[in-house]
Design an enzyme around this catalytic site. Structure first.
Site, PDB file in Angstrom:
ATOM      1  CG  ASP A 199      -1.861   1.171   1.290  1.00 13.40           C
ATOM      2  OD1 ASP A 199      -2.048   1.834   0.241  1.00 13.40           O
ATOM      3  OD2 ASP A 199      -2.399   1.447   2.376  1.00 13.40           O
ATOM      4  CD  GLU A 223     -22.779  10.959  -7.040  1.00  9.26           C
ATOM      5  OE1 GLU A 223     -23.834  11.545  -6.761  1.00  9.26           O
ATOM      6  OE2 GLU A 223     -21.642  11.450  -6.800  1.00  9.26           O
ATOM      7  N   GLY A 282     -32.837  16.480 -10.737  1.00 11.02           N
ATOM      8  CA  GLY A 282     -31.898  15.401 -10.469  1.00 11.02           C
ATOM      9  C   GLY A 282     -30.582  15.572 -11.189  1.00 11.02           C
ATOM     10  CG  ASP A 297     -28.192  18.140  -8.342  1.00 12.14           C
ATOM     11  OD1 ASP A 297     -28.425  17.009  -8.822  1.00 12.14           O
ATOM     12  OD2 ASP A 297     -28.084  18.329  -7.123  1.00 12.14           O
ATOM     13  CB  SER A 308     -40.879  16.620  -6.691  1.00  6.21           C
ATOM     14  OG  SER A 308     -41.127  15.244  -6.879  1.00  6.21           O
ATOM     15  CD  GLN A 309     -34.212  13.590  -6.520  1.00  9.80           C
ATOM     16  OE1 GLN A 309     -34.366  12.422  -6.203  1.00  9.80           O
ATOM     17  NE2 GLN A 309     -32.998  14.131  -6.607  1.00  9.80           N
ATOM     18  CD1 TRP A 338     -33.254  11.207  -8.850  1.00  9.56           C
ATOM     19  CD2 TRP A 338     -33.221  10.612 -11.005  1.00  9.56           C
ATOM     20  NE1 TRP A 338     -32.168  11.817  -9.431  1.00  9.56           N
ATOM     21  CE2 TRP A 338     -32.127  11.469 -10.751  1.00  9.56           C
ATOM     22  CE3 TRP A 338     -33.410  10.128 -12.294  1.00  9.56           C
ATOM     23  CZ2 TRP A 338     -31.212  11.831 -11.743  1.00  9.56           C
ATOM     24  CZ3 TRP A 338     -32.503  10.497 -13.280  1.00  9.56           C
ATOM     25  CH2 TRP A 338     -31.419  11.332 -13.006  1.00  9.56           C
ATOM     26  CG  ASP A 339     -30.696   8.984  -5.880  1.00  4.28           C
ATOM     27  OD1 ASP A 339     -29.493   8.860  -6.135  1.00  4.28           O
ATOM     28  OD2 ASP A 339     -31.284  10.082  -5.898  1.00  4.28           O
ATOM     29  CD  GLU A 389     -30.217  21.841  -0.440  1.00  2.38           C
ATOM     30  OE1 GLU A 389     -30.516  21.597  -1.614  1.00  2.38           O
ATOM     31  OE2 GLU A 389     -30.716  22.801   0.183  1.00  2.38           O
TER      32      GLU A 389
END
Length: 743
Positions: free
Chosen positions: A95, A661, A454, A456, A336-337, A289-290, A402
């Site tokens: 490592d 992601e 969604g 963004d 919402s999404q 939506w995730d 946020e």
């Protein structure tokens, strides 16, 4: 499932080599080197035993030293491993970056000798290469977490086919690591918001007035457990933008659905939260939506119960908060999404339709979707009254709280100087309308819309999103309209009665009966409008439509392919989308979110946005694959799925089991490294990856259902798509030549 079962038990006569970590590392018998599982002997030890029992005739047989390669013993090789010492040696030797990971970028010798269990540790075998050593580090990390000092480790867990291993860890570990529920057992952690920007972060939970049983439940939790300092608040009936803004002083978690259960210890009735899957390990709230995207993978892995639970949670949100929220925190109450409820519910229903209560589950899901359709997506401000199309345009006031504290500094700085105020002072004054700045209002209206979309963030949407009738949103609403019509007609005998709890904000009266005809008309009207305003015959693509400028946009976005997923495109449009549109987005690792041409030049003054080229996201891949298959473009769907799966698998192999992601679909070496404004979730693990990222997990198991058997084998050997195609072409040429000889 039969294939999975054989895979899990292959190579061991007693235990599954590929059991989940808890099963594998908590079995004392499995790791007892003197137990029946590991009583195998080299020839030397056998001869010593023959001596003990006077069986000297055995020496008549040729003598040789015990084999270094003990696979000949009839089961996979096993290693006798001292956990702490081996872990320490492995990290010190391999490592380089001190990250508790072993990757292709580490420059160690990439080899470590392990003692074999069959020789009771006398013989050694070299474990080589990044993949096997990184898997060894992961297995040792898990063994240590389960308290093991010494283990019998199957080699199969180190050299496992990477496709099998990644699917296995998703199924056995990642889904579990991402599953949450909200009730007394979790509220102490879940109600604390890692984004809490207030001076005194407090575990706080908000209850809608329509759930009095939850209010009583959490008040009792607060009384009985004063040490957690739980603040329980009741929401008002009418939630306004001003109220949401004022909640920013006391942000908190919003409850979702619960069920009544009997406490095993007390025998009393209590509430238990319905589980859901979060996007990544740092989250504790339900996302929009995730959850749908995760559900596509969960259904493949037979976790129908979990997807059904998430649908019920969504219906709770629509009934009590008026919408499927971006996420269940107070600052998302106005937002919402992208809407996927009808498809999600129908996929679950298809799996459970022969079970009791399945029809009631679908009925409530469709009623919730009807309410959401009318009160959120086809009413102002989201509805454009001129075209009848819909936009992402959530209500809200002020600066979204946020985000990171510095996120809007560049936007607000000129106004801060103008009013000669401190940053926090200006934000407070602006949020409470003590300072009026129309241009700033416009900016944040679009910013909130981007977040609701969604996507963004993206230059496609920046500064204009709230004005756009996007191809993605209107495709989803077309799908709502056709799904609702088909379900009313096919499942409910063309009669669906509206109960009172789902009527508020809709044009329906309690008891009114809905038929499919009106929904068919809505779908037809939307389709005709989209064809007129959003379809570009020359380009062979759908584009967003600017409802303020009343003109078609020209930004090329992979969301154009959502028209295939929704069944919106005509056969001619579908063919054009595939032949003209698709090549613009296809890259080495699948589909990019947009094109380089549309994104434009990037640099210090114009940084890249994460939903633009060159980045690719699981929703774009999965919806495209599904849409292509819907129109029988099977070869294109398989090709795109293979490219995406290859990229994810290779990063998984080369970079210590990483699953992130989003990916740079143009990069062939390190696609998981994404240099965009929010970084890349899923990178920050030590030793072993416990969660991956929900919609990438889903895209992997979902994609494996799309590629063919030849592709699956090639994927396991990390064969690039071009190499795979050449090999298949050569095989076809050989077969053709042999057939010609027969003639």
């Amino acid at each position: 499932m039969a294939e999975q079962a054989s895979h899990r038990t292959r190579g061991s006569e007693d235990y599954g080599v590929y059991d989940d970590a808890k099963t594998y590392y908590t079995s004392d018998d499995r790791h007892n080197k003197y137990g029946p599982r590991t009583r195998t002997y080299s020839q030397n030890s056998l001869l010593r035993n023959f001596d003990r029992f006077g069986m000297r005739e055995a020496q008549a047989a040729p003598f040789r030293r015990g084999s270094h390669d003990e696979r000949a013993l009839g089961h996979g090789r096993r290693f006798l491993v001292q956990v702490d010492a081996t872990l320490k040696s492995l990290l010190e030797q391999e490592d380089d970056h001190k990250a508790m990971q072993i990757t292709v970028e580490d420059r160690g010798p990439k080899v470590i000798p392990l003692r074999t269990a069959a020789s009771a540790g006398y013989n050694k075998f070299d474990v080589r290469g990044t993949y096997m050593l990184s898997n060894l580090l992961q297995e040792l990390t898990l063994a240590k977490e389960y308290g093991r000092k010494e283990i019998i480790l199957d080699e199969g867990r180190l050299n496992e086919n990477p496709v099998d291993r990644l699917h296995r860890v998703i199924r056995d570990h990642f889904w579990e690591g991402l599953t949450r529920k909200i009730d007394a057992s979790t509220v102490e952690v879940a109600a604390v918001d890692p984004k809490d920007w207030t001076d005194k972060p407090t575990p706080r939970i908000y209850i809608p007035p329509g759930a009095p049983e939850q209010y009583e439940y959490y008040m009792r939790v607060a009384r009985e457990r004063p040490e957690i300092n739980l603040d329980v608040q009741l929401l008002p009936e009418n939630i306004t933008p001003e109220y949401i803004r004022d909640l920013n002083e006391e942000p908190g978690l919003l409850v979702v659905a619960t069920e009544e259960v009997t406490d095993d210890q007390t025998g009393e009735k209590t509430l238990e939260g319905l589980p859901f899957v979060v996007p990544g390990g740092r989250f504790n709230e339900l996302y929009g939506w995730d959850s749908y995207m995760a559900g596509l993978g969960l259904l493949v892995d037979d976790r129908v119960d979990l997807v059904q639970s998430m649908v019920v949670n969504f219906c709770f949100c629509i009934e009590h908060y008026g919408k499927i929220l971006n996420a269940t925190r107070t600052y998302y109450l106005g937002r919402s999404q992208p809407p996927f409820l009808t498809d999600m519910a129908l996929r679950v229903f298809e799996k459970i339709k022969h079970e009791p209560g399945s029809k009631e589950f679908l009925r409530r899901s469709m009623l919730a979707a009807v309410k959401e359709y009318h009160t959120v997506w086809t009413s102002e401000p989201r509805l454009d009254p001129v075209t009848g199309l819909s936009r992402y345009r959530p209500e809200g006031l002020g600066v979204p709280p946020e985000t990171e504290a510095t996120h809007f500094v560049h936007v607000l700085e000129p106004y801060i100087k103008k009013y000669n105020m401190e940053f926090k002072e200006f934000v407070r004054a602006y949020n409470h309308r003590e300072i009026i700045e129309p241009e700033l209002d416009e900016y944040f209206m679009h910013d909130r819309a981007v977040r609701e979309s969604g996507h963004d963030t993206s230059y496609r949407l920046e500064g204009v999103c709230a004005n756009l009738a996007t191809i993605d949103l209107n495709s989803l609403l077309f799908k709502y309209e056709t799904d609702i019509a088909r379900t009313i007609r096919g499942v409910f005998g063309d009669k669906l009665v509206m109960p009172e709890e789902f009527c508020k904000g809709t044009p329906y009266a309690p008891g009114e009966v809905l038929s499919s005809a009106a929904w068919d008309r809505r779908a037809k009207r939307r389709k005709l409008t989209m064809d007129k305003l959003m379809w570009n015959e020359k380009e062979g693509m759908f584009f967003d439509y600017d409802t303020v400028k009343q003109e078609q946009c020209n930004y090329e976005s992979a969301t154009t392919l959502w028209a295939l997923w929704a069944g919106l495109a005509s056969p001619k449009q579908a063919a054009d989308l595939v032949h003209k549109g698709l090549p613009r987005f296809e890259e080495n690792g699948g589909l990019a979110a947009g094109t380089e041409k549309s994104r434009g030049e990037v640099g210090l003054d114009r940084p890249n946005r994460q939903w633009d080229y060159p980045y690719g996201w699981p929703p774009q891949q999965m919806l495209a694959w599904t849409g292509l298959l819907r129109y029988s473009f099977n070869e294109e769907a398989e090709r795109l799925a293979y490219k995406w799966l290859f990229m994810v698998t290779k990063a998984f192999v080369d970079f210590h089991g990483v699953v992130v992601e989003k990916y740079d679909v143009t990069s062939e070496i390190d696609p998981h490294r994404v240099d965009a404004e929010y970084g890349n979730q899923g990178l920050g693990f030590k030793g072993v990856n416990k969660e991956g990222f929900a919609w990438v997990n889903a895209s992997y198991v979902y994609g494996l259902q799309i590629i063919n058997a030849h592709m699956r084998r090639a994927l396991g050997t990390l064969t690039p798509y071009k190499t795979f195609v050449r090999a298949m072409e050569q095989n076809e040429e050989k077969e053709l030549a042999s057939l010609q000889q027969i003639r």
